[in-house]
Design a protein around this motif. Structure first.
Motif, PDB file in Angstrom:
ATOM      1  N   PRO A 387     -15.683  -6.651 -12.358  1.00 14.93           N
ATOM      2  CA  PRO A 387     -14.612  -5.752 -12.811  1.00 14.93           C
ATOM      3  C   PRO A 387     -15.081  -4.331 -13.110  1.00 14.93           C
ATOM      4  O   PRO A 387     -14.282  -3.392 -13.073  1.00 14.93           O
ATOM      5  N   PHE A 388     -16.380  -4.159 -13.366  1.00 16.48           N
ATOM      6  CA  PHE A 388     -16.935  -2.830 -13.623  1.00 16.48           C
ATOM      7  C   PHE A 388     -16.994  -1.995 -12.342  1.00 16.48           C
ATOM      8  O   PHE A 388     -17.179  -0.781 -12.399  1.00 16.48           O
ATOM      9  N   ILE A 389     -16.860  -2.641 -11.168  1.00 18.75           N
ATOM     10  CA  ILE A 389     -16.757  -1.908  -9.899  1.00 18.75           C
ATOM     11  C   ILE A 389     -15.286  -1.767  -9.518  1.00 18.75           C
ATOM     12  O   ILE A 389     -14.818  -0.682  -9.192  1.00 18.75           O
ATOM     13  N   ASP A 390     -14.573  -2.874  -9.571  1.00 17.43           N
ATOM     14  CA  ASP A 390     -13.158  -2.882  -9.194  1.00 17.43           C
ATOM     15  C   ASP A 390     -12.496  -4.105  -9.816  1.00 17.43           C
ATOM     16  O   ASP A 390     -13.003  -5.217  -9.681  1.00 17.43           O
ATOM     17  N   ASP A 391     -11.363  -3.883 -10.494  1.00 14.63           N
ATOM     18  CA  ASP A 391     -10.673  -5.017 -11.116  1.00 14.63           C
ATOM     19  C   ASP A 391      -9.234  -5.163 -10.626  1.00 14.63           C
ATOM     20  O   ASP A 391      -8.450  -5.918 -11.197  1.00 14.63           O
ATOM     21  N   LYS A 392      -8.907  -4.452  -9.555  1.00 15.73           N
ATOM     22  CA  LYS A 392      -7.546  -4.520  -9.023  1.00 15.73           C
ATOM     23  C   LYS A 392      -7.436  -5.674  -8.027  1.00 15.73           C
ATOM     24  O   LYS A 392      -8.166  -5.720  -7.043  1.00 15.73           O
ATOM     25  N   ALA A 393      -6.529  -6.598  -8.289  1.00 14.39           N
ATOM     26  CA  ALA A 393      -6.351  -7.756  -7.407  1.00 14.39           C
ATOM     27  C   ALA A 393      -5.599  -7.356  -6.141  1.00 14.39           C
ATOM     28  O   ALA A 393      -4.789  -6.422  -6.159  1.00 14.39           O
ATOM     29  N   PRO A 394      -5.854  -8.046  -5.037  1.00 19.41           N
ATOM     30  CA  PRO A 394      -5.079  -7.779  -3.823  1.00 19.41           C
ATOM     31  C   PRO A 394      -3.647  -8.294  -3.970  1.00 19.41           C
ATOM     32  O   PRO A 394      -3.326  -8.995  -4.938  1.00 19.41           O
ATOM     33  N   GLY A 395      -2.806  -7.951  -3.013  1.00 18.02           N
ATOM     34  CA  GLY A 395      -1.443  -8.460  -3.022  1.00 18.02           C
ATOM     35  C   GLY A 395      -1.402  -9.938  -2.689  1.00 18.02           C
ATOM     36  O   GLY A 395      -2.407 -10.543  -2.310  1.00 18.02           O
ATOM     37  N   LYS A 396      -0.217 -10.526  -2.843  1.00 18.63           N
ATOM     38  CA  LYS A 396      -0.040 -11.953  -2.551  1.00 18.63           C
ATOM     39  C   LYS A 396      -0.002 -12.184  -1.038  1.00 18.63           C
ATOM     40  O   LYS A 396       0.368 -11.296  -0.271  1.00 18.63           O
ATOM     41  N   VAL A 397      -0.376 -13.402  -0.642  1.00 17.58           N
ATOM     42  CA  VAL A 397      -0.239 -13.761   0.771  1.00 17.58           C
ATOM     43  C   VAL A 397       1.252 -13.807   1.114  1.00 17.58           C
ATOM     44  O   VAL A 397       2.107 -13.995   0.247  1.00 17.58           O
ATOM     45  N   ARG A 398       1.555 -13.645   2.403  1.00 20.67           N
ATOM     46  CA  ARG A 398       2.944 -13.613   2.845  1.00 20.67           C
ATOM     47  C   ARG A 398       3.209 -14.729   3.854  1.00 20.67           C
ATOM     48  O   ARG A 398       2.295 -15.231   4.501  1.00 20.67           O
ATOM     49  N   LYS A 399       4.477 -15.095   3.964  1.00 23.38           N
ATOM     50  CA  LYS A 399       4.956 -16.024   5.009  1.00 23.38           C
ATOM     51  C   LYS A 399       4.174 -17.343   5.016  1.00 23.38           C
ATOM     52  O   LYS A 399       3.710 -17.794   6.064  1.00 23.38           O
ATOM     53  N   LEU A 400       4.009 -17.927   3.840  1.00 19.86           N
ATOM     54  CA  LEU A 400       3.306 -19.213   3.732  1.00 19.86           C
ATOM     55  C   LEU A 400       4.202 -20.325   4.277  1.00 19.86           C
ATOM     56  O   LEU A 400       5.306 -20.544   3.765  1.00 19.86           O
ATOM     57  N   LYS A 401       3.743 -21.000   5.313  1.00 24.30           N
ATOM     58  CA  LYS A 401       4.566 -22.088   5.867  1.00 24.30           C
ATOM     59  C   LYS A 401       3.707 -23.080   6.649  1.00 24.30           C
ATOM     60  O   LYS A 401       2.730 -22.696   7.294  1.00 24.30           O
ATOM     61  N   ASN A 479     -11.657 -10.335  -6.684  1.00 20.79           N
ATOM     62  CA  ASN A 479     -10.456 -10.319  -7.524  1.00 20.79           C
ATOM     63  C   ASN A 479      -9.423 -11.227  -6.867  1.00 20.79           C
ATOM     64  O   ASN A 479      -9.268 -11.207  -5.647  1.00 20.79           O
ATOM     65  N   GLU A 480      -8.709 -12.003  -7.675  1.00 19.32           N
ATOM     66  CA  GLU A 480      -7.789 -12.995  -7.130  1.00 19.32           C
ATOM     67  C   GLU A 480      -6.338 -12.559  -7.324  1.00 19.32           C
ATOM     68  O   GLU A 480      -5.945 -12.123  -8.403  1.00 19.32           O
ATOM     69  N   SER A 481      -5.549 -12.709  -6.260  1.00 21.05           N
ATOM     70  CA  SER A 481      -4.141 -12.312  -6.291  1.00 21.05           C
ATOM     71  C   SER A 481      -3.294 -13.316  -7.060  1.00 21.05           C
ATOM     72  O   SER A 481      -3.757 -14.389  -7.451  1.00 21.05           O
ATOM     73  N   LYS A 482      -2.045 -12.979  -7.235  1.00 18.87           N
ATOM     74  CA  LYS A 482      -1.072 -13.928  -7.775  1.00 18.87           C
ATOM     75  C   LYS A 482      -0.839 -15.033  -6.737  1.00 18.87           C
ATOM     76  O   LYS A 482      -1.001 -14.815  -5.549  1.00 18.87           O
ATOM     77  N   PRO A 483      -0.425 -16.204  -7.190  1.00 17.89           N
ATOM     78  CA  PRO A 483      -0.292 -17.341  -6.272  1.00 17.89           C
ATOM     79  C   PRO A 483       1.028 -17.365  -5.507  1.00 17.89           C
ATOM     80  O   PRO A 483       2.031 -16.809  -5.945  1.00 17.89           O
ATOM     81  N   VAL A 484       0.972 -18.019  -4.368  1.00 20.31           N
ATOM     82  CA  VAL A 484       2.171 -18.360  -3.609  1.00 20.31           C
ATOM     83  C   VAL A 484       2.082 -19.857  -3.327  1.00 20.31           C
ATOM     84  O   VAL A 484       1.010 -20.364  -2.973  1.00 20.31           O
ATOM     85  N   SER A 485       3.180 -20.591  -3.519  1.00 19.45           N
ATOM     86  CA  SER A 485       3.079 -22.035  -3.380  1.00 19.45           C
ATOM     87  C   SER A 485       4.110 -22.601  -2.409  1.00 19.45           C
ATOM     88  O   SER A 485       5.120 -21.954  -2.085  1.00 19.45           O
ATOM     89  N   LYS A 486       3.845 -23.817  -1.953  1.00 17.40           N
ATOM     90  CA  LYS A 486       4.731 -24.510  -1.011  1.00 17.40           C
ATOM     91  C   LYS A 486       4.654 -26.006  -1.306  1.00 17.40           C
ATOM     92  O   LYS A 486       3.568 -26.571  -1.408  1.00 17.40           O
ATOM     93  N   LYS A 487       5.848 -26.634  -1.438  1.00 13.91           N
ATOM     94  CA  LYS A 487       5.888 -28.082  -1.623  1.00 13.91           C
ATOM     95  C   LYS A 487       5.886 -28.766  -0.272  1.00 13.91           C
ATOM     96  O   LYS A 487       6.599 -28.325   0.656  1.00 13.91           O
ATOM     97  N   LEU A 488       5.091 -29.829  -0.154  1.00 11.85           N
ATOM     98  CA  LEU A 488       4.924 -30.516   1.128  1.00 11.85           C
ATOM     99  C   LEU A 488       4.923 -32.020   0.921  1.00 11.85           C
ATOM    100  O   LEU A 488       4.559 -32.519  -0.141  1.00 11.85           O
ATOM    101  N   LYS A 489       5.300 -32.719   1.980  1.00 11.97           N
ATOM    102  CA  LYS A 489       5.132 -34.175   2.013  1.00 11.97           C
ATOM    103  C   LYS A 489       4.070 -34.491   3.046  1.00 11.97           C
ATOM    104  O   LYS A 489       4.174 -34.101   4.206  1.00 11.97           O
ATOM    105  N   LEU A 490       3.026 -35.212   2.627  1.00 14.84           N
ATOM    106  CA  LEU A 490       1.891 -35.489   3.522  1.00 14.84           C
ATOM    107  C   LEU A 490       1.622 -36.987   3.613  1.00 14.84           C
ATOM    108  O   LEU A 490       1.916 -37.738   2.700  1.00 14.84           O
TER     109      LEU A 490
END
Length: 490
Positions: A387-401, A479-490
């Motif tokens: 965090p002493f170099i950079d503490d800004k998280a990337p954006g969330k992943v998109r189009k999770l499917k 740095n870790e982004s906010k999560p994106v989730s998907k419910k699945l049946k496996l």
């Protein structure tokens, strides 16, 4: 039931940290590659990396400059004899070991740290220097001590040249860090004085104490290397792996209760100053002794470093062979792995380990590798953040499917948008939770993959069991982004 899950999550975090540096050193100075055919060396490195990956190692420290030479294609220094057997002799067929390791480590989602020795210019085993060696162009930059040749640490020209080498490596290779070990001023040889009388007279900078002057020479180099790395690529780290004792208590009230060679007094390496001034981005003291060692007790030293060097990420340098050959002080039937890991993970300021040396780990000496893969590294770990170099998280992943393909059921996503290189996603973390389980991203036992790919193959069974998959993005400094989730049946 919820209470039990909470207990499980808390216990899992203590037992299996979500973020942990899990490194291993691959050295060249032991001659393991010397004169080896290119195809054989590539196979050896690939086999080692596969083995290390299986042991949960997430960072490799690869020695690329042992004596002002190169295990990479350098415009300034000769090919290393530790590669081809003769200094200055190019490998045939042509290849670049550092570039090879960058590609192979990143393919396995491991960091690659390029390990350079700053001052050492000729070891005792080197019978002749290549015409391309910098000594021939500038013999006045060097001093001889104990049968070896060194850049004179007191000369500004030495620092400028070493920084030029560092800048070249950082600018041309996609490395994650520049790394230095414990060789600053040379280890003292009884009865032989380091020959810097003339340099001290000419470049004393007003210092009345020569020891303080020598320390300042190294301090200035460390500061300038840090600035060089940051200026060249702001996401590349600079770390050091100093000798395991900073100072003994008998020499300094703040020292450790030990009795051995000292960084500060004998090698002129003021490691705590570098850490506290932010001139290094991590440190890995080489605490290669065992618990109970009479002069340098492992537990005493780990606790000392954990207390005193926490201004930057601290990892512990572990000696594989000594750890498995020394008995537990309380249970002679065990070796010291369990006690060392229990101690390390009980100290919040210790953020990981580095294994000396990779070959001993690969050989599974004393079942050390098995202990890591089956126990201490049973689940993946993200790398520590900076965090002493950079503490800004990337954006969330998109189009999770999830998508059915001819290769099976695959979870796809699109990388987040990024405005700068520092915001770009370089890795993704995939978590899996059962249907009624609370999503807890601090629980490393729920990580199923840390990958540079923007997809993950799902373990499909009969389509009847419900799961929730969560995907986050990591940038170059983890740095870790906010999560994106998907419910699945496996």
């Amino acid at each position: 039931m919820m209470l039990l899950m909470g207990i499980h999550a808390a216990y899992a975090q203590e037992l299996y940290p979500k973020r942990e540096f899990r490194g291993a050193w691959i050295q060249c100075v032991n001659g393991q590659f010397q004169g080896m055919p290119v195809r054989q060396m590539k196979k050896m490195l690939v086999d080692q990396l596969d083995n290390l990956k299986g042991a949960g190692i997430n960072a490799v420290i690869f020695q690329v400059r042992a004596e002002s030479d190169a295990l990479y294609k350098s415009p300034y220094e000769p090919w290393s004899r530790f590669l081809t057997g003769v200094q200055g002799k190019a490998p045939s067929p042509a290849w670049d070991p550092l570039q090879f390791m960058v590609e192979e480590c990143h393919r396995r989602d491991m960091e690659i740290h390029a390990w350079v020795n700053p001052y050492r210019a000729k070891t005792k085993g080197t019978v002749s220097l290549s015409p391309l060696h910098p000594y021939h162009a500038h013999p006045e930059w060097f001093v001889e001590y104990a049968g070896q040749l060194y850049f004179n640490p007191g000369l500004p020209e030495s620092r400028k040249y070493i920084c030029k080498i560092v800048r070249d490596i950082v600018s041309r290779y996609d490395i994650d860090a520049i790394h230095m070990d414990d060789y600053f001023y040379p280890y003292p040889v009884p009865g032989e004085k380091f020959p810097d009388d003339l340099t001290y007279a000419a470049y004393g900078r007003g210092f009345t104490d020569r020891d303080d002057w020598r320390r300042d020479n190294v301090n200035v180099l460390i500061k300038e290397i840090h600035e060089t790395v940051r200026d060249t690529k702001p996401w590349v780290k600079f770390g050091v792996s100093p000798f395991g004792i900073y100072r003994n208590k008998k020499n300094c009230p703040n020292g450790s209760d030990t009795n051995g060679l000292q960084n500060y007094d004998d090698l002129y390496a003021d490691v705590l100053l570098w850490v506290n001034n932010g001139w290094v981005d991590y440190s890995i003291p080489q605490i290669y002794w065992e618990i109970g060692h009479p002069a340098a007790d492992y537990e005493t030293l780990v606790r000392w470093w954990a207390k005193n060097a926490a201004a930057r990420p601290l990892y512990i340098g572990q000696d594989v062979v000594r750890t498995v050959t020394k008995a537990d002080v309380h249970d002679p039937g065990l070796n010291q792995i369990p006690a060392k890991y229990k101690l390390q993970r009980s100290l919040p300021t210790v953020q990981g380990s580095c294994q000396w040396y990779a070959g001993a780990l690969v050989e599974n000496k004393g079942n050390y590798r098995d202990m890591l893969s089956n126990n201490y590294h049973k689940f993946p770990a993200l790398w520590p953040a900076s965090p002493f170099i950079d503490d800004k998280a990337p954006g969330k992943v998109r189009k999770l499917k999830p998508v059915w393909t001819e290769d099976g059921y695959i979870l796809f996503w699109t990388p987040p948008k990024a405005k700068t290189v520092m915001d770009e996603a370089t890795h993704y973390v995939v978590y899996r939770f059962s249907r009624k389980e609370k999503v807890n991203l601090d629980d490393a036992t729920r990580i199923v993959a840390i990958t540079h790919n923007s997809y993950y193959k799902l373990p499909y069974e009969d389509g009847k069991t419900k799961y929730r998959y969560v995907v986050t993005a990591l940038d170059r400094l983890h740095n870790e982004s906010k999560p994106v989730s998907k419910k699945l049946k496996l």
